[in-house]
Write an enzyme that holds these catalytic residues in place. Structure first.
Site, short mmCIF file in Angstrom:
data_model
loop_
_atom_site.label_atom_id
_atom_site.label_comp_id
_atom_site.label_asym_id
_atom_site.label_seq_id
_atom_site.Cartn_x
_atom_site.Cartn_y
_atom_site.Cartn_z
N TYR A 53 35.07 -8.36 26.19
CA TYR A 53 35.19 -7.23 26.42
C TYR A 53 36.61 -6.63 26.12
O TYR A 53 36.88 -5.39 26.15
CB TYR A 53 34.49 -6.52 27.84
CG TYR A 53 35.30 -7.25 28.78
CD1 TYR A 53 36.47 -6.76 29.38
CD2 TYR A 53 34.68 -8.32 29.60
CE1 TYR A 53 37.13 -7.57 30.70
CE2 TYR A 53 35.10 -8.93 30.62
CZ TYR A 53 36.35 -8.46 31.28
OH TYR A 53 36.88 -9.28 32.22
N ARG A 75 45.35 -6.85 34.56
CA ARG A 75 44.94 -8.20 35.13
C ARG A 75 44.72 -9.23 33.74
O ARG A 75 44.00 -8.77 32.99
CB ARG A 75 43.45 -8.11 35.71
CG ARG A 75 42.55 -9.25 35.78
CD ARG A 75 41.07 -9.01 36.35
NE ARG A 75 40.32 -8.19 35.80
CZ ARG A 75 39.44 -8.26 34.80
NH1 ARG A 75 39.62 -9.41 34.03
NH2 ARG A 75 38.63 -7.54 34.37
N HIS A 103 38.14 -11.60 35.34
CA HIS A 103 37.89 -10.76 36.59
C HIS A 103 37.67 -11.57 37.65
O HIS A 103 38.56 -11.61 38.68
CB HIS A 103 36.40 -9.81 36.36
CG HIS A 103 35.95 -9.33 37.74
ND1 HIS A 103 36.69 -8.58 38.36
CD2 HIS A 103 34.83 -9.84 38.43
CE1 HIS A 103 35.77 -8.09 39.47
NE2 HIS A 103 34.94 -8.92 39.48
C1 TPP Z 1 29.25 -1.72 45.69
C2 TPP Z 1 29.46 -2.88 44.81
N1 TPP Z 1 28.89 -2.79 43.54
C3 TPP Z 1 29.11 -3.66 42.66
C4 TPP Z 1 29.51 -4.80 42.77
C5 TPP Z 1 29.93 -5.74 41.80
N2 TPP Z 1 31.38 -5.90 41.47
C6 TPP Z 1 32.15 -6.73 41.99
S1 TPP Z 1 33.72 -6.60 41.49
C7 TPP Z 1 33.53 -5.22 40.47
C8 TPP Z 1 34.18 -4.51 39.91
C9 TPP Z 1 35.69 -4.19 40.67
O1 TPP Z 1 36.68 -3.60 39.97
P1 TPP Z 1 37.70 -2.81 40.38
O2 TPP Z 1 37.37 -2.18 41.73
O3 TPP Z 1 38.63 -2.14 39.30
O4 TPP Z 1 38.77 -3.98 40.98
P2 TPP Z 1 39.42 -5.33 40.20
O5 TPP Z 1 38.26 -6.46 40.43
O6 TPP Z 1 39.65 -4.93 38.81
O7 TPP Z 1 40.56 -5.94 40.87
C10 TPP Z 1 32.21 -4.97 40.68
C11 TPP Z 1 31.16 -3.68 40.12
C12 TPP Z 1 30.34 -4.89 44.15
N3 TPP Z 1 31.07 -6.06 44.69
N4 TPP Z 1 29.99 -4.14 45.12
#
Ligand code: TPP
Length: 383
Positions: free
Chosen positions: A282, A269, A273
């Site tokens: 980070y 990415r 985020h």
């Molecule tokens: C159950 C839950 N815990 C925490 C969050 C907060 N949160 C939003 S996005 C994220 C990280 C997502 O990372 P990833 O699954 O690798 O997807 P990316 O955003 O990198 O595409 C988190 C922890 C959430 N949305 N849902």
């Protein structure tokens, strides 16, 4: 496709022991970062399809850029861009059929458009309009903001399809971060038990917000976990649109035959985020630059050149056309009739439970006192 990309549980397994060292994990790739490619592995698509793949990657990139700009102007609450992941998003989306289901996490816009979702509706979603979910549902799509929470639904929906003897598959888009949640393990494990037509497509973009992959799990890959779930895994170069298309086509075919498959698409990415975070805190610029050198669109351009397909493509004109499409979608989103606050409470229950009825009454009273707050309802932050 050869076996290089597949997980091979080898030496030691017959001694009743297994370790990370026993798992050789290759990366399925057709187009190398330097533009060279394995011509025997190129999928058998016609020239129009090869050009279409390119156009769709530009749609993804343009959409992401425009949405970030809208957010900066305060016209949407927040947005998660897929810049850098275009090959992963489009290669996978292109392998799906119109009637397949796509349950996602938000960073797969182009795959949703490929299945017919109007751009307008995704703008409405990021504006926080509940109605957008209804529009997505018409295309068998949804976005789960609670990460990984959609995977049990994917397994369940796929099981329903199997029982109804339907011809399609259900695809879960999720991230490396989501792959560490409990719901994902239960869902993928049970999909294996039930032999359902599900494709689990994990975009490993190296970070879960600020948590890098190696702090997410001690496993060397997401794909290797397929072994533990009793299903097949494919680890594919997510910046290689042809390899992703091929991998997901194979996964789709296997899923249709009752073999759910876990695909790990290894990508990066490049943007934040979401528009709400600061990646400078980070990760360092040199890492971003290294991945920029593996840009999926530039890599694919060199393939099109080698195949003699580039001369008919005018990138600037294509981008102009896509921007015009975005302008029209934005105008339609701006004209979308204003929603009442009732909508926020509307879709979960046939009959609103008393505690929600009470909240609705309180909310309306608050808005009468503070009508200026109404302006912010469409812009509330998601994610
Ligand atoms: C159950 C839950 N815990 C925490 C969050 C907060 N949160 C939003 S996005 C994220 C990280 C997502 O990372 P990833 O699954 O690798 O997807 P990316 O955003 O990198 O595409 C988190 C922890 C959430 N949305 N849902």
């Amino acid at each position: 496709m050869n076996n290089d990309h597949k997980l091979v549980a080898s030496v030691g397994a017959d001694q009743g022991r297994i370790s990370q060292e026993n798992l050789e994990i290759g990366l399925f790739q057709i187009l190398a970062p330097d533009g060279s490619y394995n011509s025997e592995a190129v999928p058998s698509l016609d020239d129009d399809a090869f050009r279409e793949l390119y156009r769709w990657m530009l749609v993804e990139r343009t959409f992401d850029k425009r949405m970030v700009k809208l957010q900066r102007r305060g016209q949407i609450g927040t947005f998660g861009s897929g810049r850098g992941q275009e090959a992963s998003i489009i290669g996978s989306g292109y392998a799906l059929k119109d009637d397949d289901w796509l349950l996602g996490m938000g960073r797969e816009a182009g795959a949703m458009f490929l299945q017919g979702l109007p751009i307008r509706d995704l703008i409405l979603f990021w504006r926080g309009l509940e109605d957008a979910n209804r529009e997505m549902a018409k295309h068998n799509q949804m976005i789960a903001i609670s990460i990984g929470s959609h995977l049990p639904l994917v397994t369940g929906t796929a099981w329903g399809m199997k029982l109804a003897d339907e011809d399609n598959v259900v695809t879960a888009y999720f991230g490396d971060g989501a792959s560490s949640t409990g719901a994902v393990h239960e869902a993928v494990n049970f999909a294996g038990v039930l032999d359902v037509p599900a494709v689990f497509f994990c975009q490993n973009n190296q970070y879960a917000i600020s948590t890098p992959f190696e702090k997410q799990t001690n496993a060397r890959s997401v794909a290797q976990r397929a072994i533990g779930y009793g299903i097949n895994g494919i680890r594919v170069d997510g910046n290689d649109v042809l390899a992703v298309y091929e991998a997901v086509s194979e996964a789709r075919k296997a899923a249709r035959a009752g073999n759910p498959t876990l695909v790990e698409s290894v990508t990066y990415r490049r943007d934040a985020h979401t528009t709400s975070d600061d990646p400078g805190r980070y990760r360092n610029e040199s890492e971003v630059e290294q991945w920029q050198e593996r840009d999926p669109i530039a890599r694919y351009e060199s393939f099109l050149r080698s195949e003699g397909l580039w001369s008919e493509i005018d990138r600037e004109t294509l981008v102009e056309e896509i921007n015009d499409e975005f302008d029209a979608a934005l105008a339609a989103a701006d004209e979308y009739e204003q929603r009442s606050v009732d909508e926020i409470f509307e879709y979960l229950y046939d009959e609103l439970p008393p505690y929600l009825q009470r909240q609705l009454v309180e909310f309306k009273a608050f808005l009468e006192e503070r009508p200026d707050a109404y302006d912010h309802i469409e812009q509330r932050v998601k994610g």
